[in-house]
Enzyme design. Structure first.
Site, PDB file in Angstrom:
ATOM      1  CG  HIS A 306      -2.064   0.932   1.085  1.00 19.49           C
ATOM      2  ND1 HIS A 306      -1.966   2.283   1.324  1.00 19.49           N
ATOM      3  CD2 HIS A 306      -3.329   0.703   0.668  1.00 19.49           C
ATOM      4  CE1 HIS A 306      -3.131   2.839   1.064  1.00 19.49           C
ATOM      5  NE2 HIS A 306      -3.974   1.906   0.659  1.00 19.49           N
ATOM      6  CG  ASP A 363      -8.615  -4.445  -2.626  1.00 20.95           C
ATOM      7  OD1 ASP A 363      -9.802  -4.300  -2.315  1.00 20.95           O
ATOM      8  OD2 ASP A 363      -7.961  -3.584  -3.230  1.00 20.95           O
TER       9      ASP A 363
HETATM   10  N1  CMC Z   1       3.904  -7.927  -4.857  1.00 20.70           N
HETATM   11  C1  CMC Z   1       5.220  -7.928  -5.138  1.00 20.70           C
HETATM   12  N2  CMC Z   1       5.985  -6.818  -5.078  1.00 20.70           N
HETATM   13  C2  CMC Z   1       5.392  -5.676  -4.714  1.00 20.70           C
HETATM   14  C3  CMC Z   1       4.029  -5.604  -4.423  1.00 20.70           C
HETATM   15  C4  CMC Z   1       3.275  -6.791  -4.485  1.00 20.70           C
HETATM   16  N3  CMC Z   1       1.972  -6.782  -4.208  1.00 20.70           N
HETATM   17  N4  CMC Z   1       3.698  -4.327  -4.105  1.00 20.70           N
HETATM   18  C5  CMC Z   1       4.822  -3.611  -4.215  1.00 20.70           C
HETATM   19  N5  CMC Z   1       5.862  -4.427  -4.570  1.00 20.70           N
HETATM   20  C6  CMC Z   1       7.266  -4.042  -4.729  1.00 20.70           C
HETATM   21  C7  CMC Z   1       7.487  -3.273  -6.025  1.00 20.70           C
HETATM   22  O1  CMC Z   1       7.835  -4.145  -7.076  1.00 20.70           O
HETATM   23  C8  CMC Z   1       8.609  -2.354  -5.637  1.00 20.70           C
HETATM   24  O2  CMC Z   1       9.802  -3.128  -5.591  1.00 20.70           O
HETATM   25  P1  CMC Z   1      11.219  -2.465  -6.040  1.00 20.70           P
HETATM   26  O3  CMC Z   1      11.458  -1.364  -5.046  1.00 20.70           O
HETATM   27  O4  CMC Z   1      12.192  -3.587  -5.961  1.00 20.70           O
HETATM   28  O5  CMC Z   1      11.017  -1.950  -7.437  1.00 20.70           O
HETATM   29  C9  CMC Z   1       8.296  -1.982  -4.187  1.00 20.70           C
HETATM   30  O6  CMC Z   1       7.549  -3.094  -3.676  1.00 20.70           O
HETATM   31  C10 CMC Z   1       7.473  -0.696  -4.036  1.00 20.70           C
HETATM   32  O7  CMC Z   1       6.285  -0.836  -4.815  1.00 20.70           O
HETATM   33  P2  CMC Z   1       5.602   0.323  -5.643  1.00 20.70           P
HETATM   34  O8  CMC Z   1       4.786  -0.281  -6.730  1.00 20.70           O
HETATM   35  O9  CMC Z   1       6.634   1.337  -6.021  1.00 20.70           O
HETATM   36  O10 CMC Z   1       4.662   0.963  -4.520  1.00 20.70           O
HETATM   37  P3  CMC Z   1       3.453   1.944  -4.767  1.00 20.70           P
HETATM   38  O11 CMC Z   1       3.242   2.659  -3.483  1.00 20.70           O
HETATM   39  O12 CMC Z   1       3.675   2.743  -5.995  1.00 20.70           O
HETATM   40  O13 CMC Z   1       2.225   0.951  -5.071  1.00 20.70           O
HETATM   41  C11 CMC Z   1       0.502  -0.626  -4.750  1.00 20.70           C
HETATM   42  C12 CMC Z   1       1.323   0.504  -4.126  1.00 20.70           C
HETATM   43  C13 CMC Z   1      -0.698  -0.923  -3.837  1.00 20.70           C
HETATM   44  C14 CMC Z   1      -0.053  -0.207  -6.113  1.00 20.70           C
HETATM   45  C15 CMC Z   1       1.401  -1.885  -4.890  1.00 20.70           C
HETATM   46  O14 CMC Z   1       1.836  -2.304  -3.611  1.00 20.70           O
HETATM   47  C16 CMC Z   1       0.695  -3.031  -5.621  1.00 20.70           C
HETATM   48  O15 CMC Z   1       0.736  -3.093  -6.853  1.00 20.70           O
HETATM   49  N6  CMC Z   1       0.020  -3.957  -4.865  1.00 20.70           N
HETATM   50  C17 CMC Z   1      -0.758  -5.001  -5.513  1.00 20.70           C
HETATM   51  C18 CMC Z   1      -2.092  -4.437  -5.980  1.00 20.70           C
HETATM   52  C19 CMC Z   1      -3.033  -4.176  -4.829  1.00 20.70           C
HETATM   53  O16 CMC Z   1      -3.205  -4.987  -3.932  1.00 20.70           O
HETATM   54  N7  CMC Z   1      -3.701  -3.018  -4.886  1.00 20.70           N
HETATM   55  C20 CMC Z   1      -4.708  -2.626  -3.880  1.00 20.70           C
HETATM   56  C21 CMC Z   1      -4.268  -1.429  -3.085  1.00 20.70           C
HETATM   57  S1  CMC Z   1      -5.245  -1.128  -1.599  1.00 20.70           S
HETATM   58  C22 CMC Z   1      -6.863  -0.861  -2.095  1.00 20.70           C
HETATM   59  C23 CMC Z   1      -7.095   0.140  -3.149  1.00 20.70           C
HETATM   60  O17 CMC Z   1      -6.328   1.067  -3.405  1.00 20.70           O
HETATM   61  O18 CMC Z   1      -8.150   0.031  -3.767  1.00 20.70           O
END
Ligand code: CMC
Length: 428
Positions: A306, A363
């Site tokens: 998140h 989620d």
């Molecule tokens: N599985 C594997 N790796 C992950 C995940 C995951 N679920 N989430 C983040 N990472 C890794 C990402 O690859 C990155 O690694 P590195 O630094 O080596 O490149 C690091 O963690 C930081 O991730 P980010 O994508 O830069 O973080 P963000 O704050 O931009 O994104 C997020 C947050 C929620 C989009 C992301 O964690 C994600 O894609 N999660 C899976 C989708 C999900 O569950 N979304 C629901 C969010 S909560 C409810 C809502 O918003 O509706």
């Protein structure tokens, strides 16, 4: 004396005011920065940018705190109903008995949708994604109610708010019925809000349908947990689109589209598809977690991570417990829940997830409940939209009431070609 921050740009030093929120959060107000220095700030993904001051929802991602209008989510989950929470978010305080009764009545009164929506849904392909169907149906409400589109008229806004909260479940249920080829069910207004939705989704004209109170309560809880989450992607979309002075229906339709994405509300469906794939392919939890970590694989552990929560998501904690309670009461044994628990246990001990501070989000467990109560996965995000609607409305209304209200219009740093002469077509 009010606190300020100093910023040096070249040989110029500017003083910028520091704004402090009621929970001690601090921000540097850079609204005069460009006028004073010619510089803008750059913050891809807005991870560090406050777009507004808001009195609706407080999140402390480090401590796992979530409060609507100051009330902890844990208390609301235990003691409130979704309609009370909707009132709290939109009007700023909990309703008293009379206000709640009036509000319930008004919402009930507006549940029916125009009969022409039958042909509207009928014109969509059977396999239309419910989020596409719902966003265009909500946009289309503006065509049915041209008398209430002025965002500056409080009476028109009020009636649009009630219409939206009342009609979205009916539209969602119509979208579902259309996708499975069953006749749309008219709302039954003797039922409460969530029970009415269940009746319209799962009832049919040939059979009696009794709403299971366990299912209704579980859905009500999901809606409460989804009701607002400050400046997330869809809410920011509603604010930005709404800032053009467009009508409320158009702004909410934009929010529904933003919510659809798999990185946002669409993650709940992705989680259940991921759990089902692990089950069906006979993969172990460990194997999947390794895939989610690998740079050579695009899989992510959906429902994990998140932008704001870095220790735990309080909504996920509540939902995990609710999952066990609901499945137990319904007598459902869920292999998907077992896999989810296994994945969580592995990920929470794994260095990759620990170092990046990735925890289960709302989620991760919500889809297991939707699944157990018979909701197909392509409907999960539409259900989420019903829950998030009061939050979107509250933010839209707060933005319009803000004395600092201006159209939202971010800037950019241009990195394209510098001035280039036009090349005639025969010389290209
Ligand atoms: N599985 C594997 N790796 C992950 C995940 C995951 N679920 N989430 C983040 N990472 C890794 C990402 O690859 C990155 O690694 P590195 O630094 O080596 O490149 C690091 O963690 C930081 O991730 P980010 O994508 O830069 O973080 P963000 O704050 O931009 O994104 C997020 C947050 C929620 C989009 C992301 O964690 C994600 O894609 N999660 C899976 C989708 C999900 O569950 N979304 C629901 C969010 S909560 C409810 C809502 O918003 O509706």
């Amino acid at each position: 004396m009010a606190e300020s921050a100093e910023l040096r740009v070249g040989d110029q030093t500017v003083e910028l005011p520091v704004v402090e929120g009621s929970e001690g959060e601090r921000a540097i107000d850079i609204s005069e920065l460009r006028a004073q220095t010619g510089c803008i700030t750059l913050d891809p993904g807005f991870a560090n940018t406050g777009s507004c001051q808001s009195g609706i929802t407080f999140i402390d991602g480090e401590r796992g705190v979530l409060q609507y209008r100051g009330i902890p989510i844990e208390e609301l989950a235990e003691k409130a109903t979704f309609l009370e929470v909707a009132y709290l978010l939109v009007y700023g305080k909990l309703p008293d008995k009379e206000q709640l009764e009036y509000y319930r009545e008004s919402i009930r009164y507006h549940t029916m949708i125009h009969e022409d929506f039958r042909s509207f849904f009928g014109a969509l392909p059977k396999d239309a994604h419910p989020m596409a169907a719902c966003s265009c149906a909500v946009g289309a409400l503006a065509t049915f109610y041209p008398d209430s589109l002025d965002p500056r008229d409080p009476r028109q806004v009020e009636v649009s708010i009630h219409r939206l909260i009342a009609k979205l479940p009916t539209l969602v249920a119509y979208a579902y019925k259309h996708s499975i080829g069953q006749p749309a069910m008219y709302p039954r207004n003797s039922l409460r809000y969530v029970a009415n939705l269940l009746y319209m989704m799962f009832g049919n004209p040939c059979e009696e349908y009794d709403v299971d109170p366990v299912v209704a309560k579980a859905l009500d809880l999901q809606f409460i947990l989804h009701a607002d989450h400050e400046q997330n992607c869809s809410t920011s979309s509603v604010r930005l689109v709404g800032s053009s002075m467009v009508n409320l229906f158009a702004a909410i339709s934009a929010g529904i589209n933003a919510l659809w994405g798999p990185l946002h509300g669409g993650a709940n469906a992705e989680v259940i598809d991921m759990l089902a794939a692990i089950r069906d392919e006979g993969m172990s939890g460990r194997q999947f977690v390794e895939r989610a970590k690998s740079r050579n694989d695009t899989s992510r552990l959906m429902g994990f991570g998140h932008r704001v929560y870095k220790n735990f998501d309080p909504r996920a904690k509540i939902l995990k417990k609710a999952c066990f309670d609901v499945l137990d009461k319904l007598g459902v044994h869920s292999k998907l829940l077992e896999i989810a628990v296994e994945l969580e246990e592995i990920a929470l001990k794994d260095d990759y997830f620990v170092e990046r501070r990735l925890y289960p989000n709302v989620d991760f467990y919500s889809g297991v409940i939707y699944n157990a109560i018979g909701t197909p996965s392509n409907m999960f995000t539409a259900m989420f939209a019903i829950g998030r609607l009061p939050g979107w409305i509250a933010h839209w209304a707060e933005m319009h009431a803000d004395p600092q209200f201006r159209i939202g219009r971010p800037r950019q740093i241009y990195t394209g070609r510098t001035k280039t002469a036009f090349t005639p077509i025969d010389q290209r």
